[in-house]
Design a protein around this motif. Structure first.
Motif, short mmCIF file in Angstrom:
data_model
loop_
_atom_site.label_atom_id
_atom_site.label_comp_id
_atom_site.label_asym_id
_atom_site.label_seq_id
_atom_site.Cartn_x
_atom_site.Cartn_y
_atom_site.Cartn_z
N GLY A 1 18.46 2.81 17.95
CA GLY A 1 18.57 3.38 19.28
C GLY A 1 18.43 4.89 19.34
N CYS A 2 17.74 5.46 18.37
CA CYS A 2 17.66 6.92 18.35
C CYS A 2 16.69 7.43 19.41
CB CYS A 2 17.29 7.43 16.96
SG CYS A 2 15.61 7.15 16.48
N ARG A 3 16.91 8.64 19.84
CA ARG A 3 16.09 9.28 20.87
C ARG A 3 15.22 10.40 20.30
NH1 ARG A 3 15.53 6.66 25.21
NH2 ARG A 3 15.63 8.43 26.57
N GLU A 4 15.44 10.73 19.02
CA GLU A 4 14.61 11.72 18.35
C GLU A 4 14.62 11.42 16.85
OE1 GLU A 4 16.22 15.52 19.40
OE2 GLU A 4 18.15 15.11 18.47
N VAL A 5 13.51 11.75 16.22
CA VAL A 5 13.33 11.51 14.79
C VAL A 5 12.97 12.84 14.14
CG1 VAL A 5 11.99 10.30 13.02
CG2 VAL A 5 12.55 9.15 15.17
N PHE A 6 13.58 13.10 13.00
CA PHE A 6 13.32 14.32 12.25
C PHE A 6 12.69 13.96 10.91
CE2 PHE A 6 16.66 15.40 15.18
CZ PHE A 6 16.37 16.70 15.55
N VAL B 1 0.81 -1.22 0.00
CA VAL B 1 0.00 0.00 0.00
C VAL B 1 0.84 1.27 0.00
CG1 VAL B 1 -1.96 -1.14 1.12
CG2 VAL B 1 -0.25 0.03 2.53
N GLY B 2 2.15 1.16 0.24
CA GLY B 2 2.97 2.36 0.31
C GLY B 2 4.45 2.06 0.43
N PHE B 3 5.19 3.09 0.81
CA PHE B 3 6.65 3.05 0.83
C PHE B 3 7.17 4.00 1.91
CE2 PHE B 3 10.55 5.17 -0.52
CZ PHE B 3 11.38 4.10 -0.83
N VAL B 4 8.25 3.60 2.57
CA VAL B 4 8.94 4.48 3.52
C VAL B 4 10.45 4.37 3.33
CG1 VAL B 4 7.15 4.40 5.31
CG2 VAL B 4 9.03 2.78 5.40
N MET B 5 11.14 5.43 3.70
CA MET B 5 12.59 5.43 3.77
C MET B 5 12.96 6.12 5.08
SD MET B 5 15.46 6.90 1.08
CE MET B 5 15.40 8.63 1.46
N TYR B 6 13.86 5.50 5.83
CA TYR B 6 14.27 6.06 7.11
C TYR B 6 15.72 5.71 7.37
CZ TYR B 6 13.36 1.29 8.73
OH TYR B 6 13.36 -0.07 8.87
N ASP C 1 24.47 15.35 9.24
CA ASP C 1 24.09 16.08 10.46
C ASP C 1 23.89 15.18 11.67
OD1 ASP C 1 21.59 14.95 10.06
OD2 ASP C 1 20.64 16.82 9.44
N GLY C 2 24.04 13.86 11.50
CA GLY C 2 23.94 12.93 12.62
C GLY C 2 22.52 12.71 13.13
N ARG C 3 21.52 13.16 12.36
CA ARG C 3 20.13 13.01 12.78
C ARG C 3 19.49 11.78 12.14
NH1 ARG C 3 18.23 19.24 11.56
NH2 ARG C 3 19.09 20.19 13.44
N HIS C 4 18.57 11.18 12.87
CA HIS C 4 17.77 10.10 12.33
C HIS C 4 16.52 10.71 11.69
CE1 HIS C 4 20.20 7.95 15.35
NE2 HIS C 4 20.15 6.98 14.46
N TYR C 5 16.23 10.27 10.47
CA TYR C 5 15.13 10.84 9.71
C TYR C 5 14.12 9.79 9.25
CZ TYR C 5 17.45 15.35 9.06
OH TYR C 5 18.02 16.57 9.27
N LEU C 6 12.89 10.23 9.17
CA LEU C 6 11.90 9.57 8.34
C LEU C 6 11.97 10.36 7.05
CD1 LEU C 6 9.58 7.63 7.79
CD2 LEU C 6 8.03 9.28 8.85
N GLY C 7 12.69 9.82 6.09
CA GLY C 7 13.02 10.57 4.88
C GLY C 7 11.94 10.57 3.83
N ARG C 8 11.17 9.52 3.75
CA ARG C 8 10.08 9.45 2.79
C ARG C 8 8.93 8.67 3.42
NH1 ARG C 8 13.92 11.39 0.50
NH2 ARG C 8 14.41 11.51 -1.69
N VAL D 1 9.02 4.86 12.95
CA VAL D 1 9.58 5.48 14.16
C VAL D 1 10.01 4.40 15.14
CG1 VAL D 1 8.99 6.86 16.21
CG2 VAL D 1 8.40 7.70 13.92
N GLU D 2 9.20 3.39 15.32
CA GLU D 2 9.56 2.30 16.23
C GLU D 2 10.81 1.57 15.76
OE1 GLU D 2 8.43 1.35 19.29
OE2 GLU D 2 7.48 3.31 19.13
N ARG D 3 10.94 1.37 14.46
CA ARG D 3 12.15 0.72 13.94
C ARG D 3 13.38 1.58 14.17
NH1 ARG D 3 11.61 -3.24 9.04
NH2 ARG D 3 9.71 -4.34 9.66
N LEU D 4 13.26 2.87 13.97
CA LEU D 4 14.38 3.76 14.25
C LEU D 4 14.79 3.67 15.72
CD1 LEU D 4 13.31 6.84 12.14
CD2 LEU D 4 15.53 5.69 11.98
#
Length: 160
Positions: free
Chosen positions: A104-109, A57-62, A68-75, A96-99
């Motif tokens: 082990g990330c503490r914030e998602v951008f 049904v869809g697609f994600v990239m994370y 910049d050392g940040r964890h992203y939900l990129g798509r 987000v849960e997978r990240l």
């Protein structure tokens, strides 16, 4: 609805690149083919197909941005035939849960297009807040979700 994120391989690649958003949403997200190619060179990014049971049904990239050392939900994209059914919310929560679990990330951008009110409302309902930072062309605003190490579940509860 049980949403799962599955690796993209030979068995589902063509189906994944055929997924599409509505015409009025095309300026908001890169194509899946572009994102898969990007993940090939940005090796800290994961690309996954979003499934409800056996149906894609869809697609994600994370992943982690090394610049910049940040964890992203990129798509995040949900095919136009499946929008409005809760898949975007469920896929965001799972990514987000997978990240959190895998990296082990503490914030998602994430970056959200300034005209994409639907996406902004979704992300805000999950606890993302705007940071005030704009991208270089002024078309996207940065949003941030602080994770408190809570167990899996709705991303909004992760922030609670």
């Amino acid at each position: 609805m049980t949403v799962t994120l599955k690796e993209i391989d030979r068995s589902n690649f063509y189906e994944c690149v055929k997924l599409d958003v509505r015409e009025d949403q095309r300026e908001f997200v890169a194509t899946n083919a572009y994102s898969i190619a990007q993940a090939k060179v940005e090796t800290t990014c994961a690309v996954r197909a979003v499934y409800d049971g056996d149906e894609m049904v869809g697609f994600v990239m994370y992943g982690l941005d090394l610049d910049d050392g940040r964890h992203y939900l990129g798509r995040l994209m949900i095919d136009k035939r499946h929008q409005g059914k809760g898949y975007g919310r469920a896929a965001t929560v799972e990514a987000v849960e997978r990240l959190r679990r895998e990296l082990g990330c503490r914030e998602v951008f994430l970056w959200v297009h300034v005209k994409n009110d639907c996406a902004r409302r979704l992300y805000e309902s999950l606890g993302f807040v705007t940071t005030g930072e704009m991208n270089a062309n002024g078309h996207e605003e940065l949003m941030r979700l602080e994770l408190n190490g809570a167990a899996s579940g709705d991303a909004g509860r992760v922030n609670a």
